[in-house]
Design a protein around this motif. Structure first.
Motif, PDB file in Angstrom:
ATOM      1  N   ILE A 177       0.834  -1.201   0.000  1.00 13.64           N
ATOM      2  CA  ILE A 177       0.000   0.000   0.000  1.00 13.64           C
ATOM      3  C   ILE A 177       0.867   1.249   0.000  1.00 13.64           C
ATOM      4  O   ILE A 177       0.652   2.178  -0.789  1.00 13.64           O
ATOM      5  CB  ILE A 177      -0.960  -0.021   1.213  1.00 13.64           C
ATOM      6  N   SER A 178       1.900   1.264   0.862  1.00 16.08           N
ATOM      7  CA  SER A 178       2.721   2.469   0.913  1.00 16.08           C
ATOM      8  C   SER A 178       3.584   2.597  -0.334  1.00 16.08           C
ATOM      9  O   SER A 178       3.779   3.704  -0.845  1.00 16.08           O
ATOM     10  CB  SER A 178       3.586   2.475   2.168  1.00 16.08           C
ATOM     11  N   LEU A 181       1.069   3.876  -3.024  1.00 16.09           N
ATOM     12  CA  LEU A 181       0.544   5.226  -2.764  1.00 16.09           C
ATOM     13  C   LEU A 181       1.626   6.284  -2.899  1.00 16.09           C
ATOM     14  O   LEU A 181       1.329   7.409  -3.307  1.00 16.09           O
ATOM     15  CB  LEU A 181      -0.060   5.290  -1.359  1.00 16.09           C
ATOM     16  N   ARG A 182       2.877   5.936  -2.560  1.00 17.11           N
ATOM     17  CA  ARG A 182       3.957   6.921  -2.666  1.00 17.11           C
ATOM     18  C   ARG A 182       4.136   7.354  -4.127  1.00 17.11           C
ATOM     19  O   ARG A 182       4.137   8.539  -4.432  1.00 17.11           O
ATOM     20  CB  ARG A 182       5.238   6.311  -2.128  1.00 17.11           C
ATOM     21  N   PHE A 184       2.020   6.877  -6.638  1.00 17.27           N
ATOM     22  CA  PHE A 184       0.772   7.459  -7.155  1.00 17.27           C
ATOM     23  C   PHE A 184       0.613   8.912  -6.716  1.00 17.27           C
ATOM     24  O   PHE A 184       0.357   9.804  -7.531  1.00 17.27           O
ATOM     25  CB  PHE A 184      -0.397   6.611  -6.657  1.00 17.27           C
ATOM     26  N   ALA A 185       0.806   9.176  -5.409  1.00 16.43           N
ATOM     27  CA  ALA A 185       0.540  10.525  -4.908  1.00 16.43           C
ATOM     28  C   ALA A 185       1.560  11.520  -5.419  1.00 16.43           C
ATOM     29  O   ALA A 185       1.216  12.668  -5.717  1.00 16.43           O
ATOM     30  CB  ALA A 185       0.533  10.515  -3.382  1.00 16.43           C
ATOM     31  N   ASN A 186       2.823  11.085  -5.561  1.00 15.77           N
ATOM     32  CA  ASN A 186       3.822  12.005  -6.103  1.00 15.77           C
ATOM     33  C   ASN A 186       3.489  12.417  -7.516  1.00 15.77           C
ATOM     34  O   ASN A 186       3.504  13.609  -7.858  1.00 15.77           O
ATOM     35  CB  ASN A 186       5.198  11.336  -6.075  1.00 15.77           C
ATOM     36  N   LEU A 188       0.608  12.123  -9.068  1.00 15.75           N
ATOM     37  CA  LEU A 188      -0.693  12.815  -9.149  1.00 15.75           C
ATOM     38  C   LEU A 188      -0.575  14.264  -8.709  1.00 15.75           C
ATOM     39  O   LEU A 188      -1.173  15.153  -9.330  1.00 15.75           O
ATOM     40  CB  LEU A 188      -1.721  12.076  -8.290  1.00 15.75           C
ATOM     41  N   PHE A 219      12.662  15.560 -12.467  1.00 21.75           N
ATOM     42  CA  PHE A 219      13.331  15.308 -11.180  1.00 21.75           C
ATOM     43  C   PHE A 219      12.507  14.370 -10.306  1.00 21.75           C
ATOM     44  O   PHE A 219      12.964  13.299  -9.904  1.00 21.75           O
ATOM     45  CB  PHE A 219      13.581  16.634 -10.462  1.00 21.75           C
ATOM     46  N   ILE A 223      13.317  10.454  -9.292  1.00 27.75           N
ATOM     47  CA  ILE A 223      13.531  10.107  -7.883  1.00 27.75           C
ATOM     48  C   ILE A 223      12.548   9.024  -7.464  1.00 27.75           C
ATOM     49  O   ILE A 223      12.914   8.043  -6.807  1.00 27.75           O
ATOM     50  CB  ILE A 223      13.359  11.362  -7.002  1.00 27.75           C
ATOM     51  N   GLN A 224      11.270   9.171  -7.850  1.00 26.17           N
ATOM     52  CA  GLN A 224      10.287   8.181  -7.413  1.00 26.17           C
ATOM     53  C   GLN A 224      10.525   6.829  -8.059  1.00 26.17           C
ATOM     54  O   GLN A 224      10.315   5.791  -7.429  1.00 26.17           O
ATOM     55  CB  GLN A 224       8.865   8.673  -7.703  1.00 26.17           C
ATOM     56  N   TYR A 226      13.485   5.656  -8.892  1.00 27.24           N
ATOM     57  CA  TYR A 226      14.634   5.119  -8.159  1.00 27.24           C
ATOM     58  C   TYR A 226      14.198   4.587  -6.800  1.00 27.24           C
ATOM     59  O   TYR A 226      14.618   3.502  -6.381  1.00 27.24           O
ATOM     60  CB  TYR A 226      15.665   6.234  -8.012  1.00 27.24           C
ATOM     61  N   VAL A 227      13.314   5.347  -6.125  1.00 27.47           N
ATOM     62  CA  VAL A 227      12.891   4.937  -4.782  1.00 27.47           C
ATOM     63  C   VAL A 227      12.077   3.650  -4.846  1.00 27.47           C
ATOM     64  O   VAL A 227      12.270   2.737  -4.039  1.00 27.47           O
ATOM     65  CB  VAL A 227      12.100   6.072  -4.126  1.00 27.47           C
ATOM     66  N   MET A 230      14.488   0.860  -5.523  1.00 27.51           N
ATOM     67  CA  MET A 230      15.387   0.689  -4.388  1.00 27.51           C
ATOM     68  C   MET A 230      14.670  -0.021  -3.243  1.00 27.51           C
ATOM     69  O   MET A 230      15.228  -0.946  -2.635  1.00 27.51           O
ATOM     70  CB  MET A 230      15.840   2.073  -3.943  1.00 27.51           C
ATOM     71  N   LEU A 231      13.428   0.390  -2.948  1.00 31.02           N
ATOM     72  CA  LEU A 231      12.705  -0.235  -1.844  1.00 31.02           C
ATOM     73  C   LEU A 231      12.378  -1.681  -2.174  1.00 31.02           C
ATOM     74  O   LEU A 231      12.474  -2.559  -1.314  1.00 31.02           O
ATOM     75  CB  LEU A 231      11.427   0.547  -1.548  1.00 31.02           C
TER      76      LEU A 231
END
Lengths: 244, 85
Positions: A177-178, A181-182, A184-186, A188, A219, A223-224, A226-227, A230-231
């Motif tokens: 979920i996180s 959502l991370r 998606f929200a970035n 959006l 940018f 970043i998102q 990569y994140v 990475m996660l």
């Protein structure tokens, strides 16, 4: 605004996903939306690039030049990223992580061309996160014994006292979920701010949408991407554990 | 003031709630600032590890951003989807 694909094609604020046409399947009504169209465009770009890369690598030369150089650069970059994070077991996950990396990257960058980014739809990011979630737990059950997993799930307390088990279970379920959502929200929030700027475009804004595109699409999108990768890699490394 | 319907009242309250929900952005702002400050001092101590420090900082900042994004999501839902009306 029904039926327009491009975000910037109207004077009113337009951030929603629009249905283009509907069809019936098993008694339910489904819609082909603008997300499907943008994802199709992204897929066509990726498939075209892969066919071109395949053709270039079939006529590969000892000293790479031109397009072959670019393809080798991308593959090496992805391999270095995955193997640098996951250590020696990274080689098996280069395909998966590289695929979602390129897909999310091109999806986020498609906002530059006026499309609504496919990742700004929760229906796209949730399956990506669920794929990662399934991969994490498949590897956990493959490399750890059930006793280890049970000890891990009761972790701050000894395994015969499973008071923390429900809390650890919730934190496991929160992972996809996180993750989704991370992303998606970035994307959006960037899309919404760009839509507000485009609604102002006829009045005061002249050149600064370019600078905002550089931040929100290039940018933040990179970043998102990569994140997310990475996660995914970190969780899989944790699931595999120390042994091997 | 007599001709305000219930739906209009709920819509107005949703706008206020959306404004309150994005106050959640304070926390990630502080957290990202702390992360960036410590990364800057780490680069000052060890300039050779700049790329490692930068990637670690960006990863941590992106994870810290999540709670603020939840507030933003609630605000977006209240403003555009309007589940309460």
């Amino acid at each position: 605004m029904q039926g327009s694909i491009l975000l910037s094609s109207g004077s009113d604020i337009d951030i929603m996903v629009h249905g283009l046409f509907s069809y019936e399947l098993f008694g339910h009504e489904f819609w082909i939306t603008t997300t499907h169209v943008s994802i199709l465009i992204v897929m066509i770009i990726l498939i075209g690039f892969s066919i071109a890369a395949n053709r270039a690598m079939k006529h590969a030369s000892e000293v790479p030049g031109g397009f072959q150089n670019v393809v080798e650069l991308i593959v090496e970059m992805l391999e270095n990223m995955v193997c640098g994070t996951m250590g020696k077991c990274g080689g098996r996950f280069v395909n998966y992580v590289g695929t979602i990396f390129i897909f999310i990257l091109i999806s986020n960058l498609s906002g530059l061309f006026g499309l609504r980014p496919p990742t700004a739809d929760y229906g796209v990011t949730l399956p990506l996160a669920l794929l990662s979630f399934i991969l994490i737990h498949f590897n956990q059950f493959k490399y750890q014994t059930p006793k280890q997993i049970w000890t891990d799930m009761c972790s701050p307390l000894p395994p015969w006292l499973p008071i923390w088990f429900p809390i650890n279970l919730i934190s496991e379920i929160a992972v996809p979920i996180s993750l989704s959502l991370r992303l998606f929200a970035n994307v959006l929030s960037g899309t919404i701010i760009m839509a507000l700027i485009y609604a102002l475009l006829s009045k005061v804004a002249y050149f600064w949408p370019g600078a905002l595109h550089a931040y929100f699409d290039v940018f933040s999108g990179c970043i998102q991407t990569y994140v997310f990768c990475m996660l995914t890699m970190t969780y899989i490394s944790n699931a595999i554990g120390e042994e091997e | 003031m007599d001709n305000i319907t219930g739906a209009e009242l709920i819509r107005a309250c949703s706008a206020i709630g959306a404004g309150l929900a994005v106050i959640a952005g304070i926390g990630p702002g502080i957290g990202q600032g702390i992360a960036a400050g410590h990364a800057a001092s780490a680069v000052g101590r060890n300039p050779g590890a700049k790329s490692d420090i930068t990637s670690t900082m960006l990863l941590g900042q992106a994870v810290a951003e999540t709670t603020g994004l939840y507030g933003l999501l609630v605000a977006i839902l209240l403003m555009f989807v309007q589940p309460l009306v």
